[in-house]
Design a protein around this motif. Structure first.
Motif, PDB file in Angstrom:
ATOM      1  N   GLY A 122       0.789  -1.225   0.000  1.00 38.82           N
ATOM      2  CA  GLY A 122       0.000   0.000   0.000  1.00 38.82           C
ATOM      3  C   GLY A 122       0.819   1.272   0.000  1.00 38.82           C
ATOM      4  O   GLY A 122       0.469   2.248  -0.668  1.00 38.82           O
ATOM      5  N   TYR A 123       1.934   1.286   0.735  1.00 40.60           N
ATOM      6  CA  TYR A 123       2.731   2.509   0.803  1.00 40.60           C
ATOM      7  C   TYR A 123       3.538   2.763  -0.462  1.00 40.60           C
ATOM      8  O   TYR A 123       4.063   3.855  -0.651  1.00 40.60           O
ATOM      9  N   LEU A 124       3.650   1.772  -1.364  1.00 41.20           N
ATOM     10  CA  LEU A 124       4.333   1.950  -2.643  1.00 41.20           C
ATOM     11  C   LEU A 124       3.390   1.911  -3.841  1.00 41.20           C
ATOM     12  O   LEU A 124       3.832   2.046  -4.973  1.00 41.20           O
ATOM     13  N   SER A 125       2.106   1.735  -3.606  1.00 40.44           N
ATOM     14  CA  SER A 125       1.176   1.553  -4.722  1.00 40.44           C
ATOM     15  C   SER A 125       1.038   2.805  -5.585  1.00 40.44           C
ATOM     16  O   SER A 125       0.693   2.706  -6.760  1.00 40.44           O
ATOM     17  N   TRP A 126       1.340   3.970  -5.050  1.00 48.85           N
ATOM     18  CA  TRP A 126       1.240   5.204  -5.837  1.00 48.85           C
ATOM     19  C   TRP A 126       2.342   5.291  -6.891  1.00 48.85           C
ATOM     20  O   TRP A 126       2.269   6.101  -7.801  1.00 48.85           O
ATOM     21  N   LEU A 127       3.366   4.433  -6.800  1.00 51.07           N
ATOM     22  CA  LEU A 127       4.445   4.435  -7.784  1.00 51.07           C
ATOM     23  C   LEU A 127       4.151   3.556  -8.993  1.00 51.07           C
ATOM     24  O   LEU A 127       4.794   3.701 -10.030  1.00 51.07           O
ATOM     25  N   ALA A 128       3.236   2.632  -8.864  1.00 49.46           N
ATOM     26  CA  ALA A 128       3.017   1.630  -9.907  1.00 49.46           C
ATOM     27  C   ALA A 128       2.523   2.271 -11.202  1.00 49.46           C
ATOM     28  O   ALA A 128       1.597   3.065 -11.204  1.00 49.46           O
ATOM     29  N   GLY A 129       3.182   1.937 -12.287  1.00 46.23           N
ATOM     30  CA  GLY A 129       2.748   2.363 -13.600  1.00 46.23           C
ATOM     31  C   GLY A 129       3.307   3.684 -14.086  1.00 46.23           C
ATOM     32  O   GLY A 129       3.211   3.995 -15.253  1.00 46.23           O
ATOM     33  N   SER A 130       3.904   4.468 -13.218  1.00 47.22           N
ATOM     34  CA  SER A 130       4.449   5.762 -13.636  1.00 47.22           C
ATOM     35  C   SER A 130       5.957   5.641 -13.834  1.00 47.22           C
ATOM     36  O   SER A 130       6.704   5.528 -12.859  1.00 47.22           O
ATOM     37  N   PRO A 131       6.424   5.666 -15.068  1.00 47.52           N
ATOM     38  CA  PRO A 131       7.872   5.524 -15.277  1.00 47.52           C
ATOM     39  C   PRO A 131       8.672   6.718 -14.753  1.00 47.52           C
ATOM     40  O   PRO A 131       9.819   6.560 -14.355  1.00 47.52           O
ATOM     41  N   TRP A 132       8.087   7.888 -14.711  1.00 48.36           N
ATOM     42  CA  TRP A 132       8.822   9.062 -14.243  1.00 48.36           C
ATOM     43  C   TRP A 132       9.010   9.037 -12.737  1.00 48.36           C
ATOM     44  O   TRP A 132      10.097   9.348 -12.238  1.00 48.36           O
TER      45      TRP A 132
END
Length: 93
Positions: free
Chosen positions: A60-70
């Motif tokens: 959950g604490y890393l889910s905001w990173l998924a899918g965004s290459p930048w």
């Protein structure tokens, strides 16, 4: 939009390898140092970025990173810098 996907991929590879070679030239030629771990740090950053970009089942604490290459690129750079600082501080003591 202008070039076919093959040429875009080819130009991406050329740019990435040119940055790696430039880093090695700066380290060995300008800095006068021997490179013992440059490829490892490049690989660590690339693996971290690739893992975060393609992962779908992150905590959950890393889910905001998924899918965004930048965002994944920034995290990969920061993670590699932290590892380099830790290893550098251990070896320079």
């Amino acid at each position: 939009m202008v070039l076919p996907p093959f040429y875009v991929t080819l130009l991406n590879y050329i740019g990435l390898y040119a940055m790696v070679a430039l880093g090695l030239v700066l380290l060995t030629g300008v800095g006068g140092l021997t490179s013992f771990g440059q490829a490892a740090f490049v690989g660590l950053g690339a693996y971290t970025t690739g893992l975060l970009t393609t992962a779908t089942d992150l905590p959950g604490y890393l889910s905001w990173l998924a899918g965004s290459p930048w965002l994944a690129l920034v995290v990969g750079l920061v993670f590699t810098a932290v590892v380099a600082i830790v290893l550098g501080s251990l070896t320079l003591k």
